[in-house]
Write an enzyme that holds these catalytic residues in place. Structure first.
Site, PDB file in Angstrom:
ATOM      1  N   GLU A  70      28.778  -6.129 -16.707  1.00 12.65           N
ATOM      2  CA  GLU A  70      28.420  -7.411 -15.946  1.00 12.65           C
ATOM      3  C   GLU A  70      29.975  -7.846 -16.002  1.00 12.65           C
ATOM      4  O   GLU A  70      30.099  -8.923 -16.558  1.00 12.65           O
ATOM      5  CB  GLU A  70      27.627  -8.006 -16.709  1.00 12.65           C
ATOM      6  N   GLU A  97      19.304  -2.761 -14.435  1.00 11.46           N
ATOM      7  CA  GLU A  97      19.113  -3.329 -15.244  1.00 11.46           C
ATOM      8  C   GLU A  97      17.923  -4.258 -14.856  1.00 11.46           C
ATOM      9  O   GLU A  97      17.897  -4.961 -13.779  1.00 11.46           O
ATOM     10  CB  GLU A  97      19.502  -4.329 -16.122  1.00 11.46           C
TER      11      GLU A  97
END
Ligand SMILES: [Zn+2]
Ligand SMILES: [Zn+2]
Ligand SMILES: [Zn+2]
Lengths: 656, 656, 656
Positions: C142, C316
């Protein structure tokens, strides 16, 4: 007993004798002095000036007053700060030094300050420790106020590293306890440990909890040493401390109170109401803006009694408008008397007013006193005189015990858990606890606040509004008790290191009730949903903010349900688990059911009336602008007032 | 007279001549230049480049324009900052350096900057001080904008310590004046004094007030020296400064204006309305979002006239949407003309528009100009042309005096008092003062803003909306006056050191009116209560936010009462004391009563209409989208417009 | 294809084999590991521990799982920070160092960190680059999350100075490009350049834009080097990165994705909905609080597909309540399945769930997993099992292409423009873009997100909700296209240096449509005004927040008008210019008109139903609590579900 806070150093010496005389006339017996006077006692390192204080004490004593002496450590003078700049604490939100110019500008981890604070305490204690006019001592002032329990200084970091070594022994144990593997946060040595502040994003909850425990221990250690210093030189005088609201100390309040003879509390119902209820809509807020919420003062009184080793004192009682809240209304006429009597009703031994006379200068010049700064008498004067006269009517007040059958389990540790782990922004442990307390009080039930280590045998109903961390010994004590037990959401969900319990919430409490928390959700407060109480099937309440999904074992039955019919409150034998936050009326109705089951007498009075008993005394307080009728208990005589209670008035009855 | 702000350095030289020609064609006479040009005038220490500016001035002069030259000190160039990094100010809220990259990045306490600012000012003044095309000078730019009056630097601290020594003489006097005994804040020497910033909790109000006085003095000293430098080399040219709103300078505006020939004001009605009324509900806000509040521009005009030594100028007039408010609407069609005429109606000598052409780059590229960045004419162009033509119809405008019978007493010092001592979060001195002004203007009354040192003899009604600090000399002048006097809440309550007056509020004003303020409370704004005006017993108004309890002497009568019948407004002879804040309609009705008593002619027009007189000229402005009818005064002739006023239009009449 | 995120280092090794077996049973094929494991892989400089990871991979592989390996660079360990403290970034809002204790505590401009990050990446890549169990790689984690794309460090300043030199060549060009003459902000050398942070007031927009471009380039450079390192040792394994929402990377997403095989996205519909719609009123918010907005996930899916070089993954997927939003509700029963299918419907190749099992410690202990921390199965388990079974019904899913006829032009650069130049506080480019997307999706139109460099030939309708900077090459490509073109407000108004275009907005777009923007205003959101669509003359819509005044050329006609009848939407040939923001229903009706004109089939379903096609598959999703009826397309057979769709259920049909 009544008293007052007085600062002789703020006034010309020519006023002292007349002030003392008038205090006595007003029925005041205690006078607290010396609190912030360091710069007047020691004008430069080792240069002491005690003559003026000697004279002040003599003047007060000659008038017949008992003196409570303070250590002046809440306000180290400028010369000391300049000598040891590391005394100043560091803001944990910004990393900047919190400077000189107000008060409480010291770091509990500054070794220099610890030494200097004990030195001045010793000097004062030596001088007055056996003075006949001095009945007791107050340590420091409102410890931890202004968010000073925490510091982000280098001193604090090093002390924290040492504390961690002490607490965990090895760095591996610490890494494991904190779950440092999670984001490669593992430390190789204690010297690498950082304070859990100013990181890129949130730090580990366990790390934060350890830092809170450490900070609390630092406060207690500092305070304990000061109590020891005083006791060493004042063996026959009491030692107390004036607490701010328990939620604001960020310190284990039971630990902080342990070495004291008793606990004192500084009671500012209007200022605190403004801060606590500031987001309430007008309709809720306005009716209590000049009285405080009917349960707000007694909430603090009952908590103070709970952490005290004997009865408690009110060391500072608001006498008029203050200066430090967002808005500062005047008390309604009668409220100073009412608050004073409410303190006595909930077990206070003494009520001292802050302050004798409004001071014309500096930060608190807009804070009312009993007298105005022109020496005229403010509105509170006559109300205190009335309390003085009324106290004479109840000579045995001090012997009347508060005997509660209901206990609220209170721990600072669990407050920390909820502050560290918000999960929902609107979760406020303080409001949750107050909400449960208020619901019990709306039923006229007397309430004790107890620690989990407390003897539970006196109680028939024990409630824990929010207790994520529970110990096996507490569970064992619950098992041994015969009380009904009510646990609020989050209870039992965490280990002592703020990690998840291995068997799902409520963890160890599953020994008491067959429920498992399958999932937890938090909800925007305005998106509340329906809640149904089985015994009141016609009523609709609100589930709000926090909601847990429960799995029930065979013996566990549903007491209340969510909008989707799943269980919200469950019961197994003597134990209830409340899996959600709710509206006030739900809690009132739930507790009424339980009180009825226990045959605890309840009184459902008007929302603005409160009643409480202390021994054979029965008190009724009217927090509203309405004249109200009180149904007196049977076999009772009015000592003060009668069955018609005027606005902001009260009645006291003696049960025969 | 009309003018414009121009930045030749922003445009190719090839455009200059045509720009100048078009300015003259549009009726513009003045052009302001040079304001931010330091990096173009001095590209490295001592390396000057004035040829381009010489040529620009010549080009403008040849077209017939008069030039206002500026000192470029609001924007020190990067090489200067790198030479003397101590030029940069320090943020008093965070303690961090406020860096280079925008403007006003200088500390008024930096000796290096003071010296350099005067050096460049002298260079420019020497070069152009006797230039025939230059009519006058503007110092710096919008002094103190972006909260730059205050700095938390080491320079500021040392300068403050010196200022304190100068002001108080001995450290004992300072300690006493500030009440430093209160929390052991006593200093042993001036070198120990800290700035009242970044402390653990609030610092002493007296300490804060001293710091504000010091900061104001630093600004005035810096500015005065610049005026002296200019005057030394430009003896026959005027010197002015373009003020931001008076409340935002954090400087004694009368002192700042003292050495100037006249005051100029930068008028941005929409941007300022967005900031000032930003919390107003839609219904109140939307109707004025493209016009500004009807009293908002004139409030600034009347204040500017008040601090000016002669007539005032508008140095920057908003010509279209700006870039810097939270929301930036366009003016309704006609408003640029209307605002211009409103300035003239309230006494302006000249109105200059900001800016000639929208600049395509940097921070203000979204700020409209008279011309768009493609050199087409923006909406304002035609409106200014209309003003140009209309001005010709009133040749004697400059000779017509504004003759107000009503004065508002204004002091920056008392603004500081209310900012330092909030007592209630919602107390906003700026809004209180504006509220009183607006109520007077809704009655058509002309209003002067005066300092307490001003001659009061011209006035029949003198109001002080909020004046905690009053001097005996002002009280003496009030006694000598024959005007009605109206004092707002907090008036007279403080000594000049921001401590309580010894005889309770309103302190020295008790010489004018027999009232004592027994207590003060502040209330959440949405918890307002009823207020009753004795002369309008049927009407109900609102008491809000601030409320004082009054004790009246025998000669003092009640003019208005609170919901509990206690006095809210009292009068003794010629003096009224208003003990609360209120709704607008209460003030309008109260002032109407007083004006009637004084036989001051009032006009209760529609809420969106405003009228004012300047000499024998009578102006009417329509701030609404409605066509409205005006009842012309008797014996008056329309010079502009007629009795039917279109939306956002105006009328001017001459009284015979 | 399904997968899961797993952290073997968080669990006892004894659990691994059973975990792997159960993953396979649940139909999971991929398992992502190693992401934050640096401290376990390298416990001190050069001291490596790979045995445990070898064993973990073997265990997973033996169960039949394919492993995605990560570089652990999002979490540098403490010993590395202590070795090179300059790794830590500096907060651009406060200037303070962002410390160790969480994650992403590194500065993209730290040369020390760049070297160390590549070193550890190489070590891992060498070890596993040809491991048969490993199918691919995820870089870091991320990237840029927690606002880490920007740093205010000395390293960043020096790197920025170098970047500027590279980009502009000479300091004169930079000064000109940024308009530094404006406030004497001119630099004499690149070494003088400051970061555009912590200045007295706003810095130059061009300066800010350069800093954003630089910061983005730093991120891309760092990431590109890591991809190269991996590819050098893992030539046959894919490389991807798990993106946060495109608006939050502060990085040119197309550039960041360029070297990757495909893009992955981390999909948290509830957490993101809470943050994105947090200010929505209850009535709008509550209905989607446990589902997310119907267009919110697909918005991210379509964007991810747009920046990807092939199909995209969900790396995710939220499986239950998370821990990091302001409030964290549980998904409604069925939503995990629905979101999974929605990802596939919009082109996902794989969906991986985060995380296998809820971890009992550290920051994310309240983040749900597929399994609870007591190893019981959470609600998501059964839903994933259902997806597993249903996927088998559509064997050719991967071969079905998403074929959109509508494209939204997306650029990070233009997001920066709107963030730098707010003009109106409420302007939110993210919400504007989402609003346009949602309106298109409410009509059932499939949407591609494309860069301005993308081939436009596949599209019949191309919309650019907010595109201030446009290039001539993009305009040329628009001309060459035969699509309808719709540009939102601000489009074309700025040069590539964030200055005004010389010919007024929409600048170069005037080649496509004869309009000029004469002025721009911004309006408080609650002060909206009427908007009228010519084709729906009876309907009234809202113009809100942003409003431009248009001048139309002869060929341009009015499509919609403001309350004052002036043009709000204009059209010239194939090009429309929308000069205002509006309510949702206006956009839906406008796009419906255009789709009808293009004969693009639209479906106006209930507001909570969404449909989309992928190849010959037709999907319908029910985001509501209602049972709904679906009108199946003609010649289509249900593969999953039927024409009656239960709450939070879906249907899949195959078109014959
Ligand atoms: Zn609290
Ligand atoms: Zn202001
Ligand atoms: Zn975003």
């Amino acid at each position: 007993m009544l008293g007052v806070c007085y600062y002789p150093e703020h006034w010309p010496e020519s006023l002292w004798a007349e002030d003392a005389r008038e205090m006595v006339e007003l029925g005041l017996r205690y006078v607290r002095i010396g609190e912030f006077a360091w710069s007047r006692l020691e004008s430069a390192p080792g240069v002491f000036h005690f003559e003026w204080l000697d004279r002040a004490i003599d003047t007060l004593a000659q008038a017949g007053l008992s003196v409570i002496m303070c250590t002046p450590t809440a306000t180290p003078p400028k010369w000391l700060i300049d000598l040891y700049p590391d005394i100043l604490p560091v803001d944990i939100k910004t990393g900047t030094v919190r400077g000189f110019g107000s008060r409480r500008h010291y770091d509990f981890s500054s070794e220099n300050y610890r030494r200097e604070a004990m030195r001045i305490s010793q000097v004062v204690a030596k001088r007055y420790g056996t003075h006949p006019a001095i009945c007791g001592w107050q340590t420091d002032n409102e410890i931890a106020c202004h968010d000073t329990a925490h510091s982000g200084s280098q001193n604090a970091k090093i002390a924290f590293q040492r504390w961690c070594k002490q607490f965990y022994g090895t760095i591996d144990k610490l890494n494991q306890a904190w779950g440092n593997v999670f984001w490669s946060m593992e430390y190789q040595s204690f010297e690498q440990i950082e304070l859990p502040i100013l990181a890129v994003t949130e730090t580990s909850p366990s790390h934060q909890l350890a830092y809170r425990r450490f900070s609390s221990d630092q406060v207690v250690k500092f305070h304990d040493e000061m109590v020891d210093v005083i006791r060493a030189h004042a063996p026959n005088q009491f030692v107390t401390h004036n607490f701010i609201p328990m939620h604001d100390t960020q310190t284990d309040n039971f630990a902080l109170a342990k070495k004291l003879d008793f606990v004192s509390y500084d009671n500012y119902p209007l200022g605190r109401t403004d801060l606590f209820f500031g987001d309430a809509p007008v309709a809720q807020f306005k009716k209590y803006m000049r009285t405080g919420h009917p349960d707000f003062s007694s909430y603090a009184f009952d908590q103070s009694r709970g952490i005290s080793n004997s009865s408690f004192w009110v060391m500072e009682q608001q006498p008029g408008p203050v200066n430090w809240a967002r808005h500062n209304p005047r008390p309604e006429k009668g409220m100073v008397r009412l608050w004073s009597w409410q303190a006595f009703a909930h077990g206070a031994e003494a009520v001292c007013y802050f302050r004798w006379r409004q001071v014309p200068f500096a930060q608190e010049q807009m804070h009312a006193g009993i007298k105005r700064n022109d020496n005229s008498r403010a509105a509170a004067y006559a109300e205190i005189a009335q309390v003085r006269d009324e106290l004479k009517l109840i000579a045995d007040l001090a012997e009347q015990p508060v005997q509660a059958k209901v206990a609220i389990v209170m721990t600072t540790e669990n407050q920390w858990v909820t502050e560290i782990e918000r999960q929902g922004d609107s979760f406020n442990q303080h409001k949750v606890e107050f909400g449960w307390y208020s619901a019990l009080r709306q039923l006229g039930l007397a309430v004790d606040f107890v620690s989990p280590e407390h003897d539970l045998s006196p109680y028939q109903l024990i409630v824990a509004p929010c207790m994520p961390i529970v110990s096996q010994s507490f569970v064992d004590r619950c098992k041994a008790s015969s009380a009904l037990l009510v646990f609020g959401p989050r209870s039992g969900a965490k280990t002592s290191e703020l990690t998840l319990v291995p068997n799902l919430g409520p963890g160890l409490l599953q020994q008491l009730i067959g429920v498992k928390v399958l999932s937890t959700e938090t909800i925007r407060p305005d998106c509340y949903e329906e809640l149904k109480l089985a015994t009141k099937s016609g009523n609709s309440y609100q589930s709000t903010q926090w909601r847990e999904e429960l799995e029930l074992s065979a013996n566990t039955r549903v007491i209340a349900s969510y909008h989707d019919k799943t269980p919200a409150v469950a019961r197994d034998g003597r134990t209830l688990y409340v899996a959600t936050l709710s509206c006030n009326s739900f809690l009132v109705d739930l507790f009424a059911d339980l009180a009825n089951e226990l045959q605890l007498p309840i009184l459902r009075l008007d929302e603005s009336l409160r009643s409480v008993q202390r021994g054979n005394l029965h008190f009724v307080f009217n927090y509203s602008a309405k004249v109200q009728q009180v149904v007196a208990p049977q076999h009772a005589d009015f000592l003060i007032g009668g069955s018609t209670i005027q606005p902001y008035d009260l009645a006291v009855l003696r049960l025969r």
